[in-house]
Write a protein that holds these residues in place. Sequence first.
Motif, PDB file in Angstrom:
ATOM      1  N   ASP A 107       0.829  -1.199   0.000  1.00 57.22           N
ATOM      2  CA  ASP A 107       0.000   0.000   0.000  1.00 57.22           C
ATOM      3  C   ASP A 107       0.868   1.255   0.000  1.00 57.22           C
ATOM      4  O   ASP A 107       0.585   2.218  -0.727  1.00 57.22           O
ATOM      5  CB  ASP A 107      -0.928  -0.025   1.220  1.00 57.22           C
ATOM      6  CG  ASP A 107      -1.817   1.204   1.285  1.00 57.22           C
ATOM      7  OD1 ASP A 107      -2.702   1.345   0.435  1.00 57.22           O
ATOM      8  OD2 ASP A 107      -1.616   2.036   2.196  1.00 57.22           O
ATOM      9  N   GLN A 152       3.940   1.498  -1.149  1.00 54.24           N
ATOM     10  CA  GLN A 152       4.592   1.596  -2.452  1.00 54.24           C
ATOM     11  C   GLN A 152       3.645   2.146  -3.510  1.00 54.24           C
ATOM     12  O   GLN A 152       4.025   3.000  -4.318  1.00 54.24           O
ATOM     13  CB  GLN A 152       5.120   0.226  -2.881  1.00 54.24           C
ATOM     14  CG  GLN A 152       6.443  -0.149  -2.260  1.00 54.24           C
ATOM     15  CD  GLN A 152       6.993  -1.419  -2.854  1.00 54.24           C
ATOM     16  OE1 GLN A 152       6.304  -2.426  -2.959  1.00 54.24           O
ATOM     17  NE2 GLN A 152       8.248  -1.390  -3.244  1.00 54.24           N
ATOM     18  N   HIS A 153       2.405   1.669  -3.523  1.00 54.75           N
ATOM     19  CA  HIS A 153       1.448   2.143  -4.526  1.00 54.75           C
ATOM     20  C   HIS A 153       1.136   3.621  -4.322  1.00 54.75           C
ATOM     21  O   HIS A 153       1.104   4.390  -5.297  1.00 54.75           O
ATOM     22  CB  HIS A 153       0.168   1.312  -4.462  1.00 54.75           C
ATOM     23  CG  HIS A 153       0.218   0.059  -5.274  1.00 54.75           C
ATOM     24  ND1 HIS A 153       0.253   0.063  -6.652  1.00 54.75           N
ATOM     25  CD2 HIS A 153       0.251  -1.239  -4.909  1.00 54.75           C
ATOM     26  CE1 HIS A 153       0.281  -1.171  -7.097  1.00 54.75           C
ATOM     27  NE2 HIS A 153       0.277  -1.989  -6.068  1.00 54.75           N
ATOM     28  N   GLN A 154       0.896   4.031  -3.101  1.00 55.20           N
ATOM     29  CA  GLN A 154       0.571   5.434  -2.863  1.00 55.20           C
ATOM     30  C   GLN A 154       1.761   6.345  -3.186  1.00 55.20           C
ATOM     31  O   GLN A 154       1.593   7.412  -3.791  1.00 55.20           O
ATOM     32  CB  GLN A 154       0.149   5.624  -1.408  1.00 55.20           C
ATOM     33  CG  GLN A 154      -1.167   4.972  -1.048  1.00 55.20           C
ATOM     34  CD  GLN A 154      -1.671   5.404   0.316  1.00 55.20           C
ATOM     35  OE1 GLN A 154      -1.306   6.462   0.814  1.00 55.20           O
ATOM     36  NE2 GLN A 154      -2.514   4.579   0.924  1.00 55.20           N
ATOM     37  N   THR A 173       2.387   6.434  -7.065  1.00 53.18           N
ATOM     38  CA  THR A 173       1.333   7.212  -7.731  1.00 53.18           C
ATOM     39  C   THR A 173       1.549   8.702  -7.518  1.00 53.18           C
ATOM     40  O   THR A 173       1.388   9.512  -8.454  1.00 53.18           O
ATOM     41  CB  THR A 173      -0.040   6.789  -7.195  1.00 53.18           C
ATOM     42  OG1 THR A 173      -0.244   5.394  -7.448  1.00 53.18           O
ATOM     43  CG2 THR A 173      -1.143   7.592  -7.866  1.00 53.18           C
ATOM     44  N   MET A 218       6.591  -0.340 -10.666  1.00 48.94           N
ATOM     45  CA  MET A 218       5.393   0.485 -10.498  1.00 48.94           C
ATOM     46  C   MET A 218       5.583   1.863 -11.135  1.00 48.94           C
ATOM     47  O   MET A 218       4.688   2.378 -11.812  1.00 48.94           O
ATOM     48  CB  MET A 218       5.061   0.632  -9.023  1.00 48.94           C
ATOM     49  CG  MET A 218       4.579  -0.624  -8.353  1.00 48.94           C
ATOM     50  SD  MET A 218       4.209  -0.314  -6.600  1.00 48.94           S
ATOM     51  CE  MET A 218       3.735  -1.961  -6.066  1.00 48.94           C
ATOM     52  N   LYS A 234       3.269   3.477 -14.269  1.00 45.88           N
ATOM     53  CA  LYS A 234       2.455   4.618 -13.845  1.00 45.88           C
ATOM     54  C   LYS A 234       2.881   5.904 -14.538  1.00 45.88           C
ATOM     55  O   LYS A 234       2.027   6.733 -14.898  1.00 45.88           O
ATOM     56  CB  LYS A 234       2.537   4.772 -12.329  1.00 45.88           C
ATOM     57  CG  LYS A 234       1.807   3.667 -11.570  1.00 45.88           C
ATOM     58  CD  LYS A 234       1.845   3.880 -10.074  1.00 45.88           C
ATOM     59  CE  LYS A 234       1.110   2.748  -9.355  1.00 45.88           C
ATOM     60  NZ  LYS A 234       1.076   2.919  -7.894  1.00 45.88           N
TER      61      LYS A 234
END
Length: 440
Positions: A285, A287-289, A292, A347, A351
Motif C-alpha cells: 500500500d 509503495q502504490h501510494q 502514484t 510500479m 504509472k
Amino acid sequence: MEELEKCQFGHRARLAPSPAQERLLDDQGHAARALWNLLHNWWTMLPKHRRTLAAADAAIRQARTDPEEGLEWLAVLPAQAAQAVLKTYFQAWRNCWEGRCGPPNFKARFRTLMCVDVPQGRDLQVARVHRRWGMVNIPKVGRVRFRWTKDLPVGKRADAGNRITGARLVKNALGWHIAFRVQTLEPVPAPHCGPHVGIDAGVKIPLALSDGDHQDHGRPRTSGGKADRDKWLTPAEKAKLVRLERRAAHRKSFRKPGERSSRRLQRTYDQIRALRATAKRRSLDWQHQTTTRLADRYGTIVVEDLNIVGMVKSAKGTVEAPGKNVAQKSGLNRAIHQEAWGRTVQMLTYKTARRGGALHKVPAAGTSRECHSCHTTTPGSREDQATFVCKNPECGWTGNADLNAACNILHRYRTGHALVPAAGRAVVRRARRVKPTTAR
C-alpha cells in the motif's frame, strides 16, 4: 477521430466466501497444484518426441473422464482452469529455454501458493450489489461476494474495448482473493510537463529525491539506526509475532526427523503467515501510494540501474575461504529485500507511462562516491552512511549522502548517460483510432 490506446491492468479484491464455498475453492486449488505435479512427472518420464501440447491435453481429458485412471477427482477443477494449468506449465518451460528463469519444479502442499485461473471473462458475470460489495460467479462454486474497491467495466459500462478478460483466484494467509484482468480503451496521454527528478533507493531513506522531498515510511526504527525487520507491524503485533515464533519453535522440538508436522504446529505457522501477509499488504500500500504520487508530480523520473541480485549475495564464502561480517551482510540483505526496489521501479515505469511521463535508468557505479557540486570523486568523502563531506579543497560540500547520490543520478541523465528506457508491462503502446462515439 480521437486517438485511443489499449490498456491492460489488474485489480485484486478480497473474496468473502461461505464455509462451503471456501471448501470448494480449496479443493480446486489443491487439484490445480496436483495437476501441475502430474504434468511435471509426465514431462520428465516421456521421451522428447512425445512431449507435445496436444498429447498433454489428451492425457488430461482422459484422466478427468475415465474412472479407470483413478484421477476422477480432477473433475472438481473446471475444464478451462485445467487448460490454463497446462498452458502455464508449457510457458514455464519456454521461459526456461529462453534463459529467463530456471526449470519448473514440483509444487509442495504447504509451501505453494494455491491459485486457480478463470481464463474467460464471460464466465465471471461480475455485478455490483452494494457500495462496498460485488458479486462474481466462479465456475463450480457459484456466486461469491468480494470487496468492491475499484470501479470495474461491468453492466452498461462493458463493451468490446472496456471489459474484464479473465481472473485468477489466489489464496494467501489472509484468505482467498480474486485478481481481475481488465482491458480498457483510454485516450493517449499528453506529454507530462512536470519537472525532472532523480531517485536514490536506500535502506535508511527508502526513496531519496534530488529536490530534497524524500519519501520515508514514517515508522520508527530500532536503536543503532538499523532497519526494523518488522517495521510494518504495530508493537502489539510484534509482541504477538515473537510469542508465536517461540511457540512454533517449542512445538517443533517435539517433532521427530521425517515426521509430519502436527495440526497445532501448522495452526501456529498459519498465524505467523497471517502477520507476515499483513505486513506485506501495508508495504504494498505504501509503495502504490508513493509511486502514484511521484508519477503525478514529475514528468521524468531517473533511477539507478541496480544489480539487486548481485547486491544481496551472501558473504559466508566457502570452507576454504570463509567470508567476513556474515551476520551484518545478512541483515543488510534482508533490509534490501524488504524495501523491494525492483517492484518500486516496476510500479514507477507503468504509472509514469500512463500519465505521459517517462522513467529512465542510468549507470549506478560511483553515484554515492561522487560529489554532485564539483563532480569529483575524492577518497574519504563518504565518512559514514548518512553524511557526505567532499574532500576537494576547492569545493568542501557537506550534506546528506542520499541527497548527493540522487543529484548525481539526475545529472547523469541530463548529460546523456541514460540507458534504454524500461518498457511498462501494464500498458500496451499500440494506439488505435476509433470513432469519438465509442470513447468513454
